[in-house]
Design an enzyme around this catalytic site. Sequence first.
Site, PDB file in Angstrom:
ATOM      1  N   GLY A  22       0.239  -1.196   0.181  1.00  0.00           N
ATOM      2  CA  GLY A  22       0.288  -0.029   0.265  1.00  0.00           C
ATOM      3  C   GLY A  22       0.773   1.134  -0.202  1.00  0.00           C
ATOM      4  CG  ASP A  69       2.896  -5.197  17.591  1.00  0.00           C
ATOM      5  OD1 ASP A  69       2.327  -3.584  17.408  1.00  0.00           O
ATOM      6  OD2 ASP A  69       1.638  -6.041  17.916  1.00  0.00           O
ATOM      7  CB  VAL A  70       3.955   0.310  15.446  1.00  0.00           C
ATOM      8  CG1 VAL A  70       4.794   0.893  14.156  1.00  0.00           C
ATOM      9  CG2 VAL A  70       2.324   0.599  15.106  1.00  0.00           C
ATOM     10  CE1 TYR A 163      -7.726   4.616   9.249  1.00  0.00           C
ATOM     11  CE2 TYR A 163      -8.647   7.204   8.659  1.00  0.00           C
ATOM     12  CZ  TYR A 163      -7.838   5.937   8.622  1.00  0.00           C
ATOM     13  OH  TYR A 163      -6.515   6.054   7.751  1.00  0.00           O
ATOM     14  CE  LYS A 167      -4.653   7.264  10.108  1.00  0.00           C
ATOM     15  NZ  LYS A 167      -3.661   6.810  10.014  1.00  0.00           N
ATOM     16  CB  VAL A 196      -4.559   6.563  -1.182  1.00  0.00           C
ATOM     17  CG1 VAL A 196      -3.597   5.430  -2.007  1.00  0.00           C
ATOM     18  CG2 VAL A 196      -4.416   7.909  -0.963  1.00  0.00           C
ATOM     19  CB  THR A 198      -4.626   1.023  -0.527  1.00  0.00           C
ATOM     20  OG1 THR A 198      -4.845   1.049   1.000  1.00  0.00           O
ATOM     21  CG2 THR A 198      -3.510   1.845  -0.062  1.00  0.00           C
TER      22      THR A 198
HETATM   23  N1  NAP Z   1      -5.951   4.012   1.336  1.00  0.00           N
HETATM   24  C1  NAP Z   1      -6.688   5.199   2.224  1.00  0.00           C
HETATM   25  O1  NAP Z   1      -7.333   5.443   1.070  1.00  0.00           O
HETATM   26  C2  NAP Z   1      -5.337   6.106   2.992  1.00  0.00           C
HETATM   27  C3  NAP Z   1      -6.298   7.102   3.605  1.00  0.00           C
HETATM   28  C4  NAP Z   1      -5.312   7.711   4.483  1.00  0.00           C
HETATM   29  C5  NAP Z   1      -4.918   7.681   5.371  1.00  0.00           C
HETATM   30  N2  NAP Z   1      -4.507   6.359   5.053  1.00  0.00           N
HETATM   31  C6  NAP Z   1      -3.274   5.711   6.392  1.00  0.00           C
HETATM   32  O2  NAP Z   1      -2.151   5.774   5.093  1.00  0.00           O
HETATM   33  C7  NAP Z   1      -1.403   4.500   5.828  1.00  0.00           C
HETATM   34  C8  NAP Z   1      -1.566   3.074   5.260  1.00  0.00           C
HETATM   35  O3  NAP Z   1      -2.882   2.382   4.509  1.00  0.00           O
HETATM   36  P1  NAP Z   1      -2.579   1.725   3.295  1.00  0.00           P
HETATM   37  O4  NAP Z   1      -4.228   2.080   3.519  1.00  0.00           O
HETATM   38  O5  NAP Z   1      -1.340   1.424   2.808  1.00  0.00           O
HETATM   39  O6  NAP Z   1      -2.980   0.246   4.496  1.00  0.00           O
HETATM   40  P2  NAP Z   1      -2.704  -1.195   4.576  1.00  0.00           P
HETATM   41  O7  NAP Z   1      -2.757  -1.518   2.710  1.00  0.00           O
HETATM   42  O8  NAP Z   1      -3.701  -1.394   4.891  1.00  0.00           O
HETATM   43  O9  NAP Z   1      -1.243  -1.721   4.738  1.00  0.00           O
HETATM   44  C9  NAP Z   1      -1.041  -0.996   6.556  1.00  0.00           C
HETATM   45  C10 NAP Z   1       0.077  -1.475   6.978  1.00  0.00           C
HETATM   46  O10 NAP Z   1       0.428  -1.282   8.321  1.00  0.00           O
HETATM   47  C11 NAP Z   1       1.307  -3.067   8.772  1.00  0.00           C
HETATM   48  N3  NAP Z   1       1.076  -2.677   9.733  1.00  0.00           N
HETATM   49  C12 NAP Z   1      -0.676  -3.192  10.578  1.00  0.00           C
HETATM   50  N4  NAP Z   1      -0.457  -2.552  11.890  1.00  0.00           N
HETATM   51  C13 NAP Z   1       0.669  -3.088  12.770  1.00  0.00           C
HETATM   52  C14 NAP Z   1       1.231  -2.903  13.335  1.00  0.00           C
HETATM   53  N5  NAP Z   1       0.885  -3.221  14.983  1.00  0.00           N
HETATM   54  N6  NAP Z   1       2.488  -2.889  13.317  1.00  0.00           N
HETATM   55  C15 NAP Z   1       3.571  -2.713  12.012  1.00  0.00           C
HETATM   56  N7  NAP Z   1       2.591  -2.539  11.250  1.00  0.00           N
HETATM   57  C16 NAP Z   1       1.336  -2.922  11.156  1.00  0.00           C
HETATM   58  C17 NAP Z   1       0.532  -3.376   7.458  1.00  0.00           C
HETATM   59  O11 NAP Z   1       1.321  -4.751   8.667  1.00  0.00           O
HETATM   60  P3  NAP Z   1       0.994  -5.915   9.515  1.00  0.00           P
HETATM   61  O12 NAP Z   1       0.169  -6.383   9.229  1.00  0.00           O
HETATM   62  O13 NAP Z   1       2.042  -7.784   9.016  1.00  0.00           O
HETATM   63  O14 NAP Z   1       1.404  -5.410  10.244  1.00  0.00           O
HETATM   64  C18 NAP Z   1       0.470  -3.207   6.513  1.00  0.00           C
HETATM   65  O15 NAP Z   1       1.706  -3.038   5.798  1.00  0.00           O
HETATM   66  C19 NAP Z   1      -2.524   4.368   7.413  1.00  0.00           C
HETATM   67  O16 NAP Z   1      -1.993   5.360   8.054  1.00  0.00           O
HETATM   68  C20 NAP Z   1      -4.003   4.503   7.106  1.00  0.00           C
HETATM   69  O17 NAP Z   1      -4.580   5.033   8.402  1.00  0.00           O
HETATM   70  C21 NAP Z   1      -4.874   5.819   4.185  1.00  0.00           C
END
Ligand code: NAP
Length: 256
Positions: A22, A69-70, A163, A167, A196, A198
Site C-alpha cells: 500500500g 509491531d508498532v 478511525y 487520525k 488512495v 490500497t
Molecule cells: N488508503 C487510504 O485511502 C488512506 C487514506 C488516508 C490515510 N491512510 C493511512 O495510510 C496508512 C497506510 O494505509 P494503507 O491504505 O496503505 O493500508 P494497508 O494496505 O492496510 O497497509 C497497512 C500496513 O500497516 C501495517 N501494520 C498494521 N498494524 C501494524 C502494527 N501493529 N505494527 C506494524 N505494522 C502494522 C500492515 O502490516 P502488518 O499487518 O504485517 O503489520 C501493513 O503493511 C495508514 O495509516 C492509513 O490509515 C490511508
Amino acid sequence: MTVLDKFSLEGKVALVTGGYRGLGRAFAQALAEAGADVVVAARDEARSVEAAAEIAASTGRKTLGLRLDVTSRPEVEAAVARVTGELGRLDVLVNNAGTCVHRPALEVTDEEYDDVITTNLKGVWLPSVVAAAWMAEHGGGNIVNIGSISAQIVNRPQLQPVYNASKAAVHQLTKSLAAEWAPLGIRVNAIAPGYVKTEMAPVDRPEFRRMWIEDAPMQRYSTPEEVAATVVYLASEASSFSTGAVVVTDGGYTLF
Ligand SMILES: NC(=O)c1ccc[n+]([C@@H]2O[C@H](COP(=O)([O-])OP(=O)(O)OC[C@H]3O[C@@H](n4cnc5c(N)ncnc54)[C@H](OP(=O)(O)O)[C@@H]3O)[C@@H](O)[C@H]2O)c1
C-alpha cells in the site's frame, strides 16, 4: 545547491512502518529513489524482508526488512537499536502503519476500539519517542506521520468513528511533538491523504463510487506514488522551515 538538491536524501537512513504494501511500500520506494537507505518494518517479517530486497534491487540503496509491531515498546526499541547498529543512523521516521474498522459506533466492540486506537495512536507515539531519543542525541531528525482527511471530515457512506478520532489525534500529536522537539532539531509533520487505492480503501467498489469519487472535485482517487512525493518533500531539506504542518493531498475532497 539547486532546488532539486534539497529533495535529496543521500546519506540518510529512513524507517517506514507498515512499509511492505500500500502507501508504505510506495513511501519506502520513493525514499530510496531520493537516495536514502531504507528500512521496511511491519508485523509480517517475510513480506517486509521481500519488499526491502526489491527496493534494494531497483535503487541500489542499502535496505533492511524487519519484524515490528508498532504497539510494542520492546519491539520498537529493538528495531531502532538494530537500524542504528546495522545502518549506522536513523534520520527519517515515517509513521505509516495503521488500521481501520468500518462499523457504526453502536456495533464497535471494545476489542476493535482498542485495536484501532492502539495501532493508529500508540503506533505513532512509541516509534516517535524511541526514534526521537536517538535523533536528539545525534543531531536531529525528521518524522512524517500519516494522518488522514478522516481527521477533518466524517467519511460516508461507511462509518468509521474510531478511525476518524484516531487520525484527529495523530494530527494533534504531530503539532504537539513538533512544538516540543523543534529545539532538539527534530521536525514533525503529517500528511492527510484522501482516498488512495490500497487494501485499506476498496476504491473500485460500486457502492463507494458516488461519495468517494464523484463527490471529489478531481473526480478520482489517488495512487500511493502521488502521496509518496509529499513524503520525500517533508522528509528532506525541501521543507526545512516546516514543522507541525498537516499537508492535505486529497484531490480537493475536503473543500466541500
Ligand atoms: N488508503 C487510504 O485511502 C488512506 C487514506 C488516508 C490515510 N491512510 C493511512 O495510510 C496508512 C497506510 O494505509 P494503507 O491504505 O496503505 O493500508 P494497508 O494496505 O492496510 O497497509 C497497512 C500496513 O500497516 C501495517 N501494520 C498494521 N498494524 C501494524 C502494527 N501493529 N505494527 C506494524 N505494522 C502494522 C500492515 O502490516 P502488518 O499487518 O504485517 O503489520 C501493513 O503493511 C495508514 O495509516 C492509513 O490509515 C490511508
